[in-house]
Design a protein around this motif. Sequence first.
Motif, mmCIF file in Angstrom:
data_model
loop_
_atom_site.group_PDB
_atom_site.id
_atom_site.type_symbol
_atom_site.label_atom_id
_atom_site.label_comp_id
_atom_site.label_asym_id
_atom_site.label_seq_id
_atom_site.Cartn_x
_atom_site.Cartn_y
_atom_site.Cartn_z
ATOM 1 N N ILE A 47 4.421 7.798 -1.856
ATOM 2 C CA ILE A 47 3.498 6.862 -1.222
ATOM 3 C C ILE A 47 3.162 7.392 0.171
ATOM 4 O O ILE A 47 4.057 7.565 0.997
ATOM 5 C CB ILE A 47 4.111 5.454 -1.123
ATOM 6 C CG1 ILE A 47 4.423 4.915 -2.520
ATOM 7 C CG2 ILE A 47 3.186 4.512 -0.357
ATOM 8 C CD1 ILE A 47 5.248 3.636 -2.513
ATOM 9 N N LEU A 48 1.892 7.644 0.401
ATOM 10 C CA LEU A 48 1.426 8.075 1.711
ATOM 11 C C LEU A 48 1.057 6.809 2.476
ATOM 12 O O LEU A 48 -0.091 6.390 2.526
ATOM 13 C CB LEU A 48 0.230 9.024 1.568
ATOM 14 C CG LEU A 48 0.508 10.276 0.734
ATOM 15 C CD1 LEU A 48 -0.770 11.068 0.507
ATOM 16 C CD2 LEU A 48 1.580 11.129 1.392
ATOM 17 N N GLY A 49 2.083 6.185 3.066
ATOM 18 C CA GLY A 49 1.964 4.839 3.609
ATOM 19 C C GLY A 49 1.434 4.750 5.017
ATOM 20 O O GLY A 49 1.758 3.806 5.718
ATOM 21 N N CYS A 50 0.643 5.685 5.445
ATOM 22 C CA CYS A 50 0.006 5.634 6.761
ATOM 23 C C CYS A 50 -1.346 6.325 6.617
ATOM 24 O O CYS A 50 -1.457 7.336 5.921
ATOM 25 C CB CYS A 50 0.870 6.343 7.794
ATOM 26 S SG CYS A 50 0.160 6.333 9.433
ATOM 27 N N THR A 51 -2.354 5.796 7.268
ATOM 28 C CA THR A 51 -3.703 6.327 7.074
ATOM 29 C C THR A 51 -3.847 7.791 7.469
ATOM 30 O O THR A 51 -4.725 8.484 6.960
ATOM 31 C CB THR A 51 -4.742 5.486 7.854
ATOM 32 O OG1 THR A 51 -4.359 5.447 9.231
ATOM 33 C CG2 THR A 51 -4.830 4.081 7.304
ATOM 34 N N THR A 70 -2.534 4.937 0.322
ATOM 35 C CA THR A 70 -2.632 3.492 0.478
ATOM 36 C C THR A 70 -3.979 3.054 1.044
ATOM 37 O O THR A 70 -4.466 1.972 0.714
ATOM 38 C CB THR A 70 -1.481 2.945 1.352
ATOM 39 O OG1 THR A 70 -1.459 3.645 2.593
ATOM 40 C CG2 THR A 70 -0.156 3.106 0.644
ATOM 41 N N LEU A 71 -4.603 3.880 1.857
ATOM 42 C CA LEU A 71 -5.924 3.535 2.372
ATOM 43 C C LEU A 71 -6.953 3.542 1.237
ATOM 44 O O LEU A 71 -7.794 2.647 1.148
ATOM 45 C CB LEU A 71 -6.346 4.493 3.483
ATOM 46 C CG LEU A 71 -7.658 4.158 4.178
ATOM 47 C CD1 LEU A 71 -7.604 2.780 4.824
ATOM 48 C CD2 LEU A 71 -7.982 5.214 5.222
ATOM 49 N N GLN A 72 -6.871 4.519 0.347
ATOM 50 C CA GLN A 72 -7.795 4.582 -0.784
ATOM 51 C C GLN A 72 -7.548 3.421 -1.738
ATOM 52 O O GLN A 72 -8.497 2.829 -2.277
ATOM 53 C CB GLN A 72 -7.662 5.915 -1.528
ATOM 54 C CG GLN A 72 -8.703 6.094 -2.622
ATOM 55 C CD GLN A 72 -10.120 6.122 -2.074
ATOM 56 O OE1 GLN A 72 -10.416 6.892 -1.186
ATOM 57 N NE2 GLN A 72 -10.987 5.277 -2.588
ATOM 58 N N ILE A 73 -6.284 3.072 -1.945
ATOM 59 C CA ILE A 73 -5.958 1.933 -2.809
ATOM 60 C C ILE A 73 -6.565 0.654 -2.238
ATOM 61 O O ILE A 73 -7.156 -0.147 -2.967
ATOM 62 C CB ILE A 73 -4.428 1.806 -2.977
ATOM 63 C CG1 ILE A 73 -3.901 2.994 -3.792
ATOM 64 C CG2 ILE A 73 -4.050 0.480 -3.636
ATOM 65 C CD1 ILE A 73 -2.384 3.137 -3.772
ATOM 66 N N LEU A 74 -6.443 0.463 -0.938
ATOM 67 C CA LEU A 74 -7.015 -0.715 -0.290
ATOM 68 C C LEU A 74 -8.543 -0.702 -0.400
ATOM 69 O O LEU A 74 -9.156 -1.726 -0.727
ATOM 70 C CB LEU A 74 -6.597 -0.778 1.179
ATOM 71 C CG LEU A 74 -7.217 -1.900 2.005
ATOM 72 C CD1 LEU A 74 -6.812 -3.264 1.454
ATOM 73 C CD2 LEU A 74 -6.816 -1.764 3.465
ATOM 74 N N ALA A 75 -9.164 0.434 -0.136
ATOM 75 C CA ALA A 75 -10.625 0.532 -0.218
ATOM 76 C C ALA A 75 -11.108 0.218 -1.633
ATOM 77 O O ALA A 75 -12.093 -0.514 -1.814
ATOM 78 C CB ALA A 75 -11.084 1.929 0.206
ATOM 79 N N ASP A 76 -10.422 0.733 -2.644
ATOM 80 C CA ASP A 76 -10.794 0.455 -4.033
ATOM 81 C C ASP A 76 -10.648 -1.032 -4.346
ATOM 82 O O ASP A 76 -11.502 -1.621 -5.021
ATOM 83 C CB ASP A 76 -9.929 1.273 -4.993
ATOM 84 C CG ASP A 76 -10.218 2.764 -4.936
ATOM 85 O OD1 ASP A 76 -11.273 3.156 -4.388
ATOM 86 O OD2 ASP A 76 -9.368 3.539 -5.419
ATOM 87 N N ALA A 77 -9.580 -1.642 -3.865
ATOM 88 C CA ALA A 77 -9.351 -3.067 -4.120
ATOM 89 C C ALA A 77 -10.439 -3.918 -3.462
ATOM 90 O O ALA A 77 -10.944 -4.876 -4.064
ATOM 91 C CB ALA A 77 -7.970 -3.479 -3.625
ATOM 92 N N VAL A 78 -10.806 -3.579 -2.227
ATOM 93 C CA VAL A 78 -11.858 -4.322 -1.525
ATOM 94 C C VAL A 78 -13.181 -4.169 -2.256
ATOM 95 O O VAL A 78 -13.909 -5.148 -2.462
ATOM 96 C CB VAL A 78 -11.977 -3.847 -0.057
ATOM 97 C CG1 VAL A 78 -13.227 -4.399 0.610
ATOM 98 C CG2 VAL A 78 -10.742 -4.243 0.727
ATOM 99 N N TYR A 79 -13.481 -2.959 -2.663
ATOM 100 C CA TYR A 79 -14.731 -2.727 -3.411
ATOM 101 C C TYR A 79 -14.740 -3.523 -4.709
ATOM 102 O O TYR A 79 -15.724 -4.215 -5.010
ATOM 103 C CB TYR A 79 -14.908 -1.227 -3.693
ATOM 104 C CG TYR A 79 -16.081 -0.950 -4.597
ATOM 105 C CD1 TYR A 79 -17.378 -0.961 -4.106
ATOM 106 C CD2 TYR A 79 -15.886 -0.701 -5.961
ATOM 107 C CE1 TYR A 79 -18.459 -0.731 -4.942
ATOM 108 C CE2 TYR A 79 -16.959 -0.454 -6.792
ATOM 109 C CZ TYR A 79 -18.243 -0.479 -6.279
ATOM 110 O OH TYR A 79 -19.318 -0.259 -7.124
ATOM 111 N N ASN A 80 -13.668 -3.409 -5.480
ATOM 112 C CA ASN A 80 -13.615 -4.130 -6.756
ATOM 113 C C ASN A 80 -13.699 -5.630 -6.560
ATOM 114 O O ASN A 80 -14.343 -6.336 -7.350
ATOM 115 C CB ASN A 80 -12.340 -3.753 -7.516
ATOM 116 C CG ASN A 80 -12.388 -2.343 -8.038
ATOM 117 O OD1 ASN A 80 -13.454 -1.800 -8.322
ATOM 118 N ND2 ASN A 80 -11.240 -1.705 -8.135
ATOM 119 N N TYR A 81 -13.077 -6.147 -5.522
ATOM 120 C CA TYR A 81 -13.150 -7.571 -5.221
ATOM 121 C C TYR A 81 -14.591 -7.962 -4.860
ATOM 122 O O TYR A 81 -15.089 -9.002 -5.302
ATOM 123 C CB TYR A 81 -12.187 -7.929 -4.082
ATOM 124 C CG TYR A 81 -12.227 -9.373 -3.703
ATOM 125 C CD1 TYR A 81 -11.560 -10.326 -4.453
ATOM 126 C CD2 TYR A 81 -12.962 -9.795 -2.588
ATOM 127 C CE1 TYR A 81 -11.596 -11.666 -4.108
ATOM 128 C CE2 TYR A 81 -13.014 -11.133 -2.244
ATOM 129 C CZ TYR A 81 -12.338 -12.072 -3.000
ATOM 130 O OH TYR A 81 -12.384 -13.397 -2.658
#
Length: 84
Positions: A48-52, A70-81
């Motif tokens: 886990i690359l837990g820092c931007t 983790t930044l890409q995971i967050l960006a994907d989640a925001v987009y999908n939402y």
Amino acid sequence: KVKVPTETDQKRLFKVILSVLNYGPTQKSQDELLSIINAYKKGVDGVILGCTELPLALRNVRMEILTFDTLQILADAVYNYSIS
């Protein structure tokens, strides 16, 4: 099971993060991060690359182990939402 970096490796990671923040991704920061990852990759499924800044240090590096940005995971989640 989760392997957490030792206190020494956490300090090394912090130096990598500061280096990327101050100077951008450099070969030195990349080499240091890869050294840390390689020390832990035996017996784990991914890292886990837990820092931007950590994924930035590994730009254009083909990893032999699964990495979670983790930044890409967050960006994907925001987009999908946002499109649902």
